[in-house]
Design an enzyme around this catalytic site. Structure first.
Site, PDB file in Angstrom:
ATOM      1  N   SER A  18      26.210 -12.203  23.401  1.00 27.70           N
ATOM      2  CA  SER A  18      27.318 -12.350  24.356  1.00 27.70           C
ATOM      3  C   SER A  18      28.675 -12.089  23.730  1.00 27.70           C
ATOM      4  CB  SER A  18      27.390 -13.810  24.840  1.00 27.70           C
ATOM      5  OG  SER A  18      26.544 -14.025  25.885  1.00 27.70           O
TER       6      SER A  18
ATOM      7  N   HIS B  38      27.290  -8.966  29.459  1.00 29.61           N
ATOM      8  CA  HIS B  38      26.136  -8.249  28.915  1.00 29.61           C
ATOM      9  C   HIS B  38      26.090  -6.872  29.571  1.00 29.61           C
ATOM     10  CE1 HIS B  38      24.127 -11.805  27.070  1.00 29.61           C
ATOM     11  NE2 HIS B  38      25.009 -12.379  27.859  1.00 29.61           N
TER      12      HIS B  38
ATOM     13  N   HIS C  69      17.657 -12.918  28.759  1.00 36.69           N
ATOM     14  CA  HIS C  69      17.571 -14.353  28.471  1.00 36.69           C
ATOM     15  C   HIS C  69      16.534 -15.018  29.367  1.00 36.69           C
ATOM     16  CE1 HIS C  69      21.724 -13.436  27.068  1.00 36.69           C
ATOM     17  NE2 HIS C  69      21.442 -14.330  26.142  1.00 36.69           N
TER      18      HIS C  69
ATOM     19  N   TYR D 248      16.875 -17.900  30.596  1.00 41.00           N
ATOM     20  CA  TYR D 248      17.547 -18.607  31.710  1.00 41.00           C
ATOM     21  C   TYR D 248      17.800 -17.712  32.914  1.00 41.00           C
ATOM     22  CZ  TYR D 248      21.978 -16.685  29.887  1.00 41.00           C
ATOM     23  OH  TYR D 248      22.967 -15.855  29.442  1.00 41.00           O
ATOM     24  N   GLU D 249      17.768 -16.400  32.690  1.00 37.88           N
ATOM     25  CA  GLU D 249      17.965 -15.479  33.816  1.00 37.88           C
ATOM     26  C   GLU D 249      16.729 -15.436  34.718  1.00 37.88           C
ATOM     27  OE1 GLU D 249      20.370 -11.737  32.719  1.00 37.88           O
ATOM     28  OE2 GLU D 249      19.556 -12.408  30.815  1.00 37.88           O
TER      29      GLU D 249
ATOM     30  N   ALA E 241      26.011 -15.901  20.315  1.00 42.29           N
ATOM     31  CA  ALA E 241      27.105 -16.859  20.458  1.00 42.29           C
ATOM     32  C   ALA E 241      26.439 -18.229  20.493  1.00 42.29           C
ATOM     33  CB  ALA E 241      27.860 -16.597  21.755  1.00 42.29           C
TER      34      ALA E 241
ATOM     35  N   MET F 141      20.925 -19.976  23.430  1.00 39.90           N
ATOM     36  CA  MET F 141      19.858 -19.762  24.427  1.00 39.90           C
ATOM     37  C   MET F 141      19.092 -18.462  24.198  1.00 39.90           C
ATOM     38  SD  MET F 141      22.224 -20.841  27.668  1.00 39.90           S
ATOM     39  CE  MET F 141      23.403 -22.192  27.512  1.00 39.90           C
ATOM     40  N   SER F 142      19.051 -18.014  22.951  1.00 36.82           N
ATOM     41  CA  SER F 142      18.400 -16.710  22.703  1.00 36.82           C
ATOM     42  C   SER F 142      17.734 -16.698  21.338  1.00 36.82           C
ATOM     43  CB  SER F 142      19.456 -15.600  22.777  1.00 36.82           C
ATOM     44  OG  SER F 142      20.369 -15.714  21.705  1.00 36.82           O
TER      45      SER F 142
ATOM     46  N   ASN G 223      32.007 -22.659  20.105  1.00 36.35           N
ATOM     47  CA  ASN G 223      32.482 -23.973  20.562  1.00 36.35           C
ATOM     48  C   ASN G 223      31.873 -25.024  19.659  1.00 36.35           C
ATOM     49  OD1 ASN G 223      30.060 -22.949  22.222  1.00 36.35           O
ATOM     50  ND2 ASN G 223      29.903 -25.164  22.439  1.00 36.35           N
TER      51      ASN G 223
ATOM     52  N   HIS H 199      32.238 -20.771  29.895  1.00 39.74           N
ATOM     53  CA  HIS H 199      31.719 -19.460  29.521  1.00 39.74           C
ATOM     54  C   HIS H 199      32.849 -18.575  29.004  1.00 39.74           C
ATOM     55  CE1 HIS H 199      28.830 -16.243  29.415  1.00 39.74           C
ATOM     56  NE2 HIS H 199      29.550 -15.487  30.234  1.00 39.74           N
TER      57      HIS H 199
HETATM   58  N1  HPA Z   1      24.979 -24.481  23.712  1.00 40.29           N
HETATM   59  C1  HPA Z   1      24.079 -23.547  24.082  1.00 40.29           C
HETATM   60  N2  HPA Z   1      24.344 -22.253  24.084  1.00 40.29           N
HETATM   61  C2  HPA Z   1      25.570 -21.851  23.706  1.00 40.29           C
HETATM   62  C3  HPA Z   1      26.567 -22.776  23.327  1.00 40.29           C
HETATM   63  C4  HPA Z   1      26.244 -24.163  23.332  1.00 40.29           C
HETATM   64  O1  HPA Z   1      27.072 -25.049  23.018  1.00 40.29           O
HETATM   65  N3  HPA Z   1      27.667 -22.058  23.013  1.00 40.29           N
HETATM   66  C5  HPA Z   1      27.367 -20.741  23.178  1.00 40.29           C
HETATM   67  N4  HPA Z   1      26.092 -20.616  23.610  1.00 40.29           N
END
Ligand code: HPA
Length: 271
Positions: free
Chosen positions: A28, A59, A81, A83-84, A111, A209-210, A233, A246
């Site tokens: 990402s 993406h 992903h 989650y998609e 990320a 998440m990947s 973050n 996001h």
């Molecule tokens: N958690 C999960 N996925 C992420 C995060 C997070 O804090 N930051 C970027 N992708």
């Protein structure tokens, strides 16, 4: 499944005439490496037979063939992903196709949230190991013996030699880096404070998440893996009154991206 993988690889071989040595998956907001590639062919995912189609903002969904640091490479700008809504076979399909095209090495970026309290936003974390917290394993089901063994060994999910080399490259270029363990979970929710704390207790330094399913499938086929998390973050302050958006993830990723590109480029020249 094997037939589909071969069909897609045959299509791409025919269209490009490429035998890439390295595969690259850009996370990402981390697509900037593409500007360094001498691009010969580029395909929208929707134009590739049997490929799922990527939908998430940030993406681009392109498969790029070109030369980088004197090597033929294939790069995914945007990934699939869990989650998609894709199943694990779909999430990992491109990795299997890339192996069928000839890659020996896979470079992955993501990320990620920082769990280690010594991390800062914008840090690069060289991934030295991973934890699978997805609800399934992409290798569940009948083993595809043609691709790899039933019980793949995972003691060196991320190649130690490449980790050492990456650290050296970072030092030489005065790039601040961390090393650590990445935990992959399904998303799409970011973690609650209790979940972040749990992941930290489990031993992880970053979370996203990947990556984890892709690395499992790559190691099944004997592909050497290297990965970097860009810390977008921090997930450490229990009492923080503000969550992560996001947009923040995308901005932090964009700022750190040039450092990631430098390390990936030099490593690809090295393999
Ligand atoms: N958690 C999960 N996925 C992420 C995060 C997070 O804090 N930051 C970027 N992708």
């Amino acid at each position: 499944m094997i037939e589909k993988i071969k069909e897609t690889a045959d299509f791409l071989k025919e269209e490009t005439g490429f035998s890439p040595e390295a595969g690259i998956i850009l996370g990402s907001g981390l697509g900037g490496l593409v500007n360094s590639i001498d691009i010969k062919h580029s395909f929208s995912y929707s134009d590739i037979p049997n490929f799922p189609v990527s939908t998430v903002e940030g993406h681009d969904g392109k498969l790029i063939f070109g030369n980088l640091e004197g090597k033929q490479i294939v790069a995914m700008q945007g990934r699939f992903h869990y989650y998609e809504g894709y199943n694990m076979q779909q999430v990992t399909f491109p990795v299997r196709v890339m192996k069928m095209l000839g890659i020996t090495h896979l470079f992955l970026s993501n990320a990620a949230g920082g769990l280690n309290p010594s991390f800062d936003v914008g840090d690069l974390m060289i991934i030295k190991d991973q934890i699978n917290m997805f609800p399934e394993n992409p290798l569940r089901g009948k083993n595809m013996d043609e691709l790899g063994t039933r019980f793949p060994e995972m003691s060196e999910a991320f190649d130690k030699k490449l980790v050492r080399k990456a650290k050296q490259i970072a030092k030489e270029n005065h790039i601040k880096y961390q090393t650590g363990i990445y935990v992959g979970s399904p998303g799409p929710t970011l973690e609650t404070p209790a979940e972040y704390r749990m992941f930290r207790i489990l031993g992880a330094d970053s979370t996203g998440m990947s990556t984890v399913p892709e690395v499992i499938v790559a190691r099944h086929m004997g592909v050497v893996c290297f990965g970097i998390s860009v810390i977008t973050n921090l997930a450490v302050a229990d009492d923080c009154d503000k969550g992560t958006t996001h947009d923040e993830v995308q901005n932090a990723a964009g700022e750190a991206e040039p450092k990631l590109t430098l390390i990936f480029k030099e490593l690809i020249g090295f393999i």
